[in-house]
Write an enzyme that holds these catalytic residues in place. Structure first.
Site, PDB file in Angstrom:
ATOM      1  N   ARG A 123      35.425 -48.330  21.519  1.00  0.00           N
ATOM      2  CA  ARG A 123      36.337 -49.288  21.972  1.00  0.00           C
ATOM      3  C   ARG A 123      36.228 -49.670  23.212  1.00  0.00           C
ATOM      4  O   ARG A 123      36.833 -49.559  24.289  1.00  0.00           O
ATOM      5  CB  ARG A 123      37.768 -48.889  21.669  1.00  0.00           C
ATOM      6  CG  ARG A 123      38.691 -49.364  20.783  1.00  0.00           C
ATOM      7  CD  ARG A 123      38.231 -48.906  19.294  1.00  0.00           C
ATOM      8  NE  ARG A 123      38.741 -50.031  18.190  1.00  0.00           N
ATOM      9  CZ  ARG A 123      39.844 -50.023  17.794  1.00  0.00           C
ATOM     10  NH1 ARG A 123      40.800 -48.954  18.215  1.00  0.00           N
ATOM     11  NH2 ARG A 123      40.498 -50.777  16.869  1.00  0.00           N
ATOM     12  N   GLN A 128      33.890 -55.643  21.503  1.00  0.00           N
ATOM     13  CA  GLN A 128      35.046 -56.194  20.882  1.00  0.00           C
ATOM     14  C   GLN A 128      34.892 -57.132  19.606  1.00  0.00           C
ATOM     15  O   GLN A 128      35.663 -57.268  18.624  1.00  0.00           O
ATOM     16  CB  GLN A 128      35.668 -56.776  21.888  1.00  0.00           C
ATOM     17  CG  GLN A 128      37.305 -56.316  22.005  1.00  0.00           C
ATOM     18  CD  GLN A 128      37.754 -56.720  23.221  1.00  0.00           C
ATOM     19  OE1 GLN A 128      37.117 -57.235  24.360  1.00  0.00           O
ATOM     20  NE2 GLN A 128      38.937 -56.406  23.629  1.00  0.00           N
ATOM     21  N   ASP A 131      34.472 -55.286  16.460  1.00  0.00           N
ATOM     22  CA  ASP A 131      35.646 -54.428  16.048  1.00  0.00           C
ATOM     23  C   ASP A 131      36.026 -54.573  14.639  1.00  0.00           C
ATOM     24  O   ASP A 131      37.305 -55.245  14.607  1.00  0.00           O
ATOM     25  CB  ASP A 131      36.359 -54.349  17.218  1.00  0.00           C
ATOM     26  CG  ASP A 131      37.401 -53.368  17.216  1.00  0.00           C
ATOM     27  OD1 ASP A 131      37.571 -52.480  16.002  1.00  0.00           O
ATOM     28  OD2 ASP A 131      38.062 -52.913  18.144  1.00  0.00           O
ATOM     29  N   SER A 134      39.944 -53.495  14.132  1.00  0.00           N
ATOM     30  CA  SER A 134      40.959 -54.361  15.098  1.00  0.00           C
ATOM     31  C   SER A 134      41.033 -55.888  14.133  1.00  0.00           C
ATOM     32  O   SER A 134      42.369 -56.339  13.762  1.00  0.00           O
ATOM     33  CB  SER A 134      40.389 -54.868  16.212  1.00  0.00           C
ATOM     34  OG  SER A 134      40.745 -53.774  17.145  1.00  0.00           O
ATOM     35  N   TYR A 230      42.355 -44.531  22.617  1.00  0.00           N
ATOM     36  CA  TYR A 230      43.241 -43.754  21.472  1.00  0.00           C
ATOM     37  C   TYR A 230      44.234 -42.794  21.861  1.00  0.00           C
ATOM     38  O   TYR A 230      43.971 -42.293  22.742  1.00  0.00           O
ATOM     39  CB  TYR A 230      42.348 -43.161  20.312  1.00  0.00           C
ATOM     40  CG  TYR A 230      41.618 -44.036  19.650  1.00  0.00           C
ATOM     41  CD1 TYR A 230      42.026 -45.050  18.480  1.00  0.00           C
ATOM     42  CD2 TYR A 230      40.318 -44.136  19.569  1.00  0.00           C
ATOM     43  CE1 TYR A 230      41.553 -46.044  17.965  1.00  0.00           C
ATOM     44  CE2 TYR A 230      39.383 -45.009  18.858  1.00  0.00           C
ATOM     45  CZ  TYR A 230      40.120 -45.929  17.979  1.00  0.00           C
ATOM     46  OH  TYR A 230      39.007 -46.570  17.326  1.00  0.00           O
TER      47      TYR A 230
HETATM   48  P1  NAD Z   1      45.431 -46.839  16.189  1.00  0.00           P
HETATM   49  O1  NAD Z   1      45.588 -47.319  14.721  1.00  0.00           O
HETATM   50  O2  NAD Z   1      44.627 -45.340  16.186  1.00  0.00           O
HETATM   51  O3  NAD Z   1      47.041 -46.196  16.530  1.00  0.00           O
HETATM   52  C1  NAD Z   1      48.090 -47.055  16.347  1.00  0.00           C
HETATM   53  C2  NAD Z   1      48.999 -46.699  17.686  1.00  0.00           C
HETATM   54  O4  NAD Z   1      49.729 -45.548  17.255  1.00  0.00           O
HETATM   55  C3  NAD Z   1      48.473 -46.636  18.905  1.00  0.00           C
HETATM   56  O5  NAD Z   1      48.792 -47.186  19.831  1.00  0.00           O
HETATM   57  C4  NAD Z   1      48.744 -44.942  19.286  1.00  0.00           C
HETATM   58  O6  NAD Z   1      48.976 -45.000  20.664  1.00  0.00           O
HETATM   59  C5  NAD Z   1      49.973 -45.060  18.507  1.00  0.00           C
HETATM   60  N1  NAD Z   1      50.614 -43.696  18.324  1.00  0.00           N
HETATM   61  C6  NAD Z   1      49.959 -42.469  18.173  1.00  0.00           C
HETATM   62  N2  NAD Z   1      50.600 -41.500  17.980  1.00  0.00           N
HETATM   63  C7  NAD Z   1      51.961 -42.012  18.377  1.00  0.00           C
HETATM   64  C8  NAD Z   1      53.352 -41.225  18.300  1.00  0.00           C
HETATM   65  N3  NAD Z   1      53.626 -40.118  18.018  1.00  0.00           N
HETATM   66  N4  NAD Z   1      54.332 -42.524  18.510  1.00  0.00           N
HETATM   67  C9  NAD Z   1      54.206 -43.556  18.650  1.00  0.00           C
HETATM   68  N5  NAD Z   1      53.036 -44.407  18.745  1.00  0.00           N
HETATM   69  C10 NAD Z   1      51.958 -43.400  18.501  1.00  0.00           C
HETATM   70  O7  NAD Z   1      45.304 -47.548  17.478  1.00  0.00           O
HETATM   71  P2  NAD Z   1      44.359 -48.914  17.387  1.00  0.00           P
HETATM   72  O8  NAD Z   1      45.163 -50.058  16.842  1.00  0.00           O
HETATM   73  O9  NAD Z   1      43.078 -48.719  16.610  1.00  0.00           O
HETATM   74  O10 NAD Z   1      44.236 -49.238  19.103  1.00  0.00           O
HETATM   75  C11 NAD Z   1      44.038 -47.940  19.773  1.00  0.00           C
HETATM   76  C12 NAD Z   1      43.762 -48.690  21.175  1.00  0.00           C
HETATM   77  O11 NAD Z   1      42.284 -49.440  21.106  1.00  0.00           O
HETATM   78  C13 NAD Z   1      44.609 -49.851  21.737  1.00  0.00           C
HETATM   79  O12 NAD Z   1      44.803 -49.387  23.108  1.00  0.00           O
HETATM   80  C14 NAD Z   1      43.781 -50.922  21.554  1.00  0.00           C
HETATM   81  O13 NAD Z   1      44.507 -51.949  22.560  1.00  0.00           O
HETATM   82  C15 NAD Z   1      42.454 -50.364  21.856  1.00  0.00           C
HETATM   83  N6  NAD Z   1      41.368 -51.476  21.548  1.00  0.00           N
HETATM   84  C16 NAD Z   1      40.534 -51.720  22.410  1.00  0.00           C
HETATM   85  C17 NAD Z   1      39.311 -52.421  21.992  1.00  0.00           C
HETATM   86  C18 NAD Z   1      38.404 -52.820  22.990  1.00  0.00           C
HETATM   87  O14 NAD Z   1      38.479 -52.882  24.031  1.00  0.00           O
HETATM   88  N7  NAD Z   1      37.169 -53.251  22.529  1.00  0.00           N
HETATM   89  C19 NAD Z   1      39.664 -53.066  20.910  1.00  0.00           C
HETATM   90  C20 NAD Z   1      40.521 -52.782  19.882  1.00  0.00           C
HETATM   91  C21 NAD Z   1      41.601 -51.940  20.356  1.00  0.00           C
END
Ligand code: NAD
Length: 377
Positions: A123, A128, A131, A134, A230
């Site tokens: 990530r 991006q 991805d 996403s 994550y």
């Molecule tokens: P994910 O599908 O792994 O998880 C979904 C959400 O569940 C996350 O926000 C996580 O913190 C939350 N979670 C986990 N345990 C929990 C709990 N007990 N209670 C409540 N919430 C809980 O996450 P994702 O959608 O794949 O995204 C993960 C991160 O990556 C985010 O910060 C996102 O902004 C970031 N991201 C970065 C890039 C990049 O820079 N290239 C691209 C996409 C996403």
């Protein structure tokens, strides 16, 4: 190089790994593209759309096409027998479901294939545009809210009518990653009041900028924070405190959208039977984490369970229900990933590159993320 786009073989899969636009792009980069007849049909792309721009149409499962392909672009992993038809050294790219997938590892090893699993793409900002998690999670978050709105026994927006005023629906979103934030935005557009729970403190600002209210995580020592963007797996003590905190919220909620996940692990169980007992009949829970064990008790993949009037929707494959845009965006992710690798009509994988190294699970049959494939770690 020769690219092959197969008909997806997984049950219920409606997406395809190329659109006419991305095929055009690959052709302009000097690749040859073969696509199996009917591959794009469920996603709204007909064979003629691919044919007229210069892709070769081949019969599904055509042995010659599989054995000649340098790269197979797929959504989900081809079957073991299809992988066995590929020539050694060829590359397969897709959402290959690598976690604890030792049978995939065995197929890649035996056929001496290279493979990129998009789930493991780092990530980082450079990655991006490639991805795929996403692009697909965005769709899931959007569609989850539409399913909830359709199943709910109330309006989402506040309405002032001649027959009086109705209050807006109260929506709780668990997990504010990509899917969760899109669920928040979609529920807000429909006029709901939205509350959000996440364990990563960084998301508070994002949630508030969408006009939703952030539920602060419980203040206990073992708070799971994050690594590489994550969330880490939460301890049982933390989850117990979190469930207690959410119980009152849920008792007042009309809709709960569950998106909390920890990559490669079982999803955190955030809604217990006791919490469901306190929800009002007519309320709706949509569980996007259902395939990973579910955030909510009693949800089942692909099913809607009526539990004392509370509708529990186990939403496992929502991107497949929006196949045209899901495929168009996924296909663009693949172009972004492969364009730097397809230089001067040649395929060259720089395995030192952070982005390639992160998602390359096999290189000519040598498994590179054994910990992921064989233990689920
Ligand atoms: P994910 O599908 O792994 O998880 C979904 C959400 O569940 C996350 O926000 C996580 O913190 C939350 N979670 C986990 N345990 C929990 C709990 N007990 N209670 C409540 N919430 C809980 O996450 P994702 O959608 O794949 O995204 C993960 C991160 O990556 C985010 O910060 C996102 O902004 C970031 N991201 C970065 C890039 C990049 O820079 N290239 C691209 C996409 C996403």
């Amino acid at each position: 190089p020769r690219l092959l786009i197969p008909v997806e073989s997984a049950m219920g899969e409606t997406r395809v790994a190329a659109s006419p636009d991305t095929v055009k792009k690959f052709l302009s980069l000097g690749s040859k593209v073969a696509i199996e007849r009917g591959a794009g049909l469920a996603a709204g792309f007909v064979d003629g759309d691919f044919n007229t721009i210069g892709a070769e149409l081949v019969a599904p499962g055509d042995s010659q096409a599989w054995s000649e392909a340098d790269v197979v672009l797929c959504v989900q992993s081809p079957s073991a027998s299809a992988l066995a038809r590929m020539r050694s050294g060829a590359l397969v790219v897709g959402l290959l479901a690598p976690y604890a997938n030792s049978s995939l590892a065995a197929s890649l090893k035996t056929a001496k294939l290279s493979a990129m699993a998009l789930e493991l793409l780092p990530r980082i900002s450079r990655a991006q545009s490639a991805d795929a998690l996403s692009s697909q999670a965005n769709i899931a978050g959007y569609k989850a809210v539409l399913l909830a709105a359709a199943a709910l026994d109330r309006y989402f927006p506040m309405l002032m009518t001649a027959a009086g005023t109705v209050q807006p629906a109260r929506v709780v979103v668990l997990g504010a990653g990509v899917a969760g934030l899109q669920a928040v935005a979609t529920a807000k557009r429909l006029g709901a009041v939205v509350y959000v729970s996440d364990v990563r403190s960084a998301v508070k600002e994002q949630v508030e900028s969408l006009g939703a209210r952030f539920i602060e995580p419980p203040e206990i020592d073992q708070r799971p924070d994050e690594s590489g963007g994550y969330a880490k797996q939460a301890s049982e003590a933390f989850l117990t405190a979190q469930r207690e905190q959410l119980s009152n919220q849920l008792a007042q909620a009309d809709v709960v959208i569950c998106t909390a996940q920890v990559p490669g692990r079982k999803a955190p169980r955030l809604i217990s039977d006791l919490m469901l007992d306190r929800m009002r009949p007519g309320a709706v829970v949509v569980d996007l984490a259902v395939e990973q064990g579910g955030n909510c008790a009693n949800t089942r993949p692909g099913e809607t369970v009526d539990r004392n009037g509370v509708k529990l929707i186990g939403a496992s494959d929502l991107p497949c229900s929006v196949p045209n845009h899901a495929s168009a965006l996924y296909s663009r992710n693949l172009v972004a990933l492969l364009e730097p690798v397809l230089k001067d009509g040649q395929l060259s994988l720089n395995i030192e590159d952070e982005l390639i190294a992160g998602c390359l699970i096999s290189h000519n049959g040598v498994i590179r993320h054994d910990d992921v494939l064989n233990t689920g770690g």
